[in-house]
Design a protein around this motif. Structure first.
Motif, short mmCIF file in Angstrom:
data_model
loop_
_atom_site.label_atom_id
_atom_site.label_comp_id
_atom_site.label_asym_id
_atom_site.label_seq_id
_atom_site.Cartn_x
_atom_site.Cartn_y
_atom_site.Cartn_z
N LEU A 182 0.88 -0.91 -0.20
CA LEU A 182 0.08 -0.08 -0.12
C LEU A 182 0.84 1.30 -0.01
O LEU A 182 0.23 2.36 0.12
CB LEU A 182 -1.00 0.10 1.28
CG LEU A 182 -2.04 -1.28 1.44
CD1 LEU A 182 -2.93 -0.98 2.36
CD2 LEU A 182 -2.65 -1.13 0.04
N GLN A 222 -3.09 5.45 -4.04
CA GLN A 222 -3.77 7.07 -4.02
C GLN A 222 -5.29 6.77 -3.61
O GLN A 222 -5.78 7.49 -3.06
CB GLN A 222 -3.46 7.50 -5.32
CG GLN A 222 -2.02 7.70 -5.56
CD GLN A 222 -1.47 8.65 -4.38
OE1 GLN A 222 -1.94 9.74 -3.97
NE2 GLN A 222 -0.22 8.32 -4.17
N TRP A 226 -7.60 5.67 -1.75
CA TRP A 226 -7.98 5.23 -0.40
C TRP A 226 -9.53 5.36 -0.18
O TRP A 226 -10.06 4.56 0.73
CB TRP A 226 -7.29 6.26 0.56
CG TRP A 226 -5.81 5.91 0.69
CD1 TRP A 226 -4.69 6.82 0.08
CD2 TRP A 226 -5.14 4.64 1.44
NE1 TRP A 226 -3.78 6.28 0.55
CE2 TRP A 226 -3.66 4.89 1.25
CE3 TRP A 226 -5.62 3.64 1.89
CZ2 TRP A 226 -2.65 4.05 1.37
CZ3 TRP A 226 -4.56 2.85 2.36
CH2 TRP A 226 -3.13 2.88 1.96
N SER A 227 -10.09 5.91 -0.89
CA SER A 227 -11.52 6.21 -0.72
C SER A 227 -12.15 5.17 -1.58
O SER A 227 -13.54 5.19 -1.59
CB SER A 227 -12.16 7.47 -1.18
OG SER A 227 -11.78 7.83 -2.54
N SER A 259 -13.94 -1.01 -0.64
CA SER A 259 -13.38 -2.36 -0.40
C SER A 259 -14.33 -3.52 -0.52
O SER A 259 -15.58 -3.32 -0.84
CB SER A 259 -12.68 -2.35 1.01
OG SER A 259 -13.82 -2.62 1.84
N THR A 291 -14.43 1.81 3.07
CA THR A 291 -13.58 1.99 1.90
C THR A 291 -12.46 1.32 2.34
O THR A 291 -12.10 0.49 3.14
CB THR A 291 -13.30 3.43 2.13
OG1 THR A 291 -12.65 3.90 3.11
CG2 THR A 291 -14.52 4.44 1.80
N VAL A 292 -11.23 1.41 1.37
CA VAL A 292 -10.11 0.75 1.54
C VAL A 292 -9.57 1.31 2.68
O VAL A 292 -8.85 0.70 3.60
CB VAL A 292 -9.30 1.16 0.23
CG1 VAL A 292 -7.65 0.70 0.42
CG2 VAL A 292 -9.62 0.21 -0.76
N HIS A 293 -9.56 2.56 3.12
CA HIS A 293 -8.86 3.39 3.96
C HIS A 293 -9.72 2.98 5.70
O HIS A 293 -8.91 2.44 6.49
CB HIS A 293 -9.17 4.88 4.11
CG HIS A 293 -8.10 5.55 5.08
ND1 HIS A 293 -8.46 7.06 5.41
CD2 HIS A 293 -7.21 5.05 5.97
CE1 HIS A 293 -7.75 7.29 6.36
NE2 HIS A 293 -6.84 6.14 6.75
N THR A 350 -8.47 6.54 11.52
CA THR A 350 -8.30 6.79 9.99
C THR A 350 -8.62 8.58 10.04
O THR A 350 -8.34 9.21 9.23
CB THR A 350 -9.43 6.77 9.26
OG1 THR A 350 -10.72 6.83 10.00
CG2 THR A 350 -9.40 5.18 8.79
N PRO A 359 -4.64 8.74 5.49
CA PRO A 359 -3.96 7.29 5.07
C PRO A 359 -2.48 7.17 5.41
O PRO A 359 -2.36 6.12 5.73
CB PRO A 359 -4.46 7.31 3.64
CG PRO A 359 -5.43 8.48 3.35
CD PRO A 359 -5.45 9.41 4.39
N LEU A 403 -1.17 4.05 7.60
CA LEU A 403 -0.24 3.11 7.01
C LEU A 403 0.97 3.28 8.06
O LEU A 403 1.52 2.12 8.36
CB LEU A 403 -0.03 3.58 5.67
CG LEU A 403 1.03 2.60 4.79
CD1 LEU A 403 0.34 1.20 5.03
CD2 LEU A 403 1.24 3.17 3.43
N ILE A 462 -8.73 -5.31 0.43
CA ILE A 462 -8.09 -4.17 0.03
C ILE A 462 -7.48 -4.26 -1.20
O ILE A 462 -7.70 -3.56 -2.17
CB ILE A 462 -7.17 -3.66 0.99
CG1 ILE A 462 -7.61 -3.07 2.15
CG2 ILE A 462 -6.09 -2.58 0.44
CD1 ILE A 462 -6.61 -2.91 3.74
#
Length: 209
Positions: free
Chosen positions: A21, A25, A27-28, A31, A37-39, A79, A83, A87, A118
């Protein structure tokens, strides 16, 4: 490492996810995990890595003993700073050996499944070691903890097409072991990779998860 259980695998998979990751980019992006979301999913992974049994029960009580509310609160916390910070927190806690109450195999399953939630959403992939996927598959097929995987595959034979593993009895569902694991945990996105006489039943169970 004798007696370490799945922790070395958990640490390895957290680090691998952080590496994958590093340049993301989107992140929104949605998923595979419904409504997250991914984030959000990354925030949940970090939350699990940083929890202890005491913090878990304190947070649960503070959320009116509503598990979903506590989970949402934990994601919001992890969060909140964006992001890059989330991370960085994953990297910081990748080697922790704490978690909510429950078997350590559940945290290995979580990092494999949520990592795939993800990665697949972003068009990424990971070739998990077969031994790790077998361990996760064996755990989920015997456990209804939180996500009801055992009930989802009850009465079906599961057969991996990419490694020597099969389990259960009844109509067969066959395909890559990672796809079987994802289907066990209710991810409909995995179903296109599977086949067999039991697929229709498994698909129906995933849709009602």
């Amino acid at each position: 490492m004798p007696g370490s259980g799945p922790w070395p695998e958990i640490h390895r998979e957290r680090a691998a996810l952080a590496d994958d990751l590093a340049d993301v980019q989107a992140w929104s992006a949605p998923s595979l995990c419904r409504e997250w979301t991914v984030h959000d999913v990354l925030g949940h992974v970090v939350s699990t890595a940083t929890l202890t049994p005491v913090r878990f029960f304190t947070g649960l009580a503070g959320s009116g003993f509503r598990f979903a509310a506590m989970t949402a609160k934990n994601i919001a916390r992890e969060t909140a700073d964006g992001p890059a910070a989330t991370l960085a927190r994953l990297r910081e806690h990748a080697d922790d050996t704490t978690g909510p109450p429950g078997p350590a195999d559940s945290w290995l399953g979580e990092i494999v499944v949520h990592g795939t939630d993800i990665r697949w959403a972003l068009g990424l992939d990971r070739a998990f070691p077969a031994a790790t996927l077998i361990r996760v598959a064996e755990f989920y097929r015997r456990s209804n903890l939180l996500i009801g995987a055992k009930n989802r595959v009850d009465g079906l034979t599961l057969r991996a097409s990419d490694t020597e593993w099969s389990a259960g009895s009844g109509p067969e569902v066959a395909g890559p072991l990672l796809a079987l694991v994802m289907a066990m945990t209710g991810r409909e996105a995995a179903l296109d990779q599977l086949s067999g006489a039991g697929l229709e039943e498994l698909s129906a169970r995933c849709r009602t998860a």
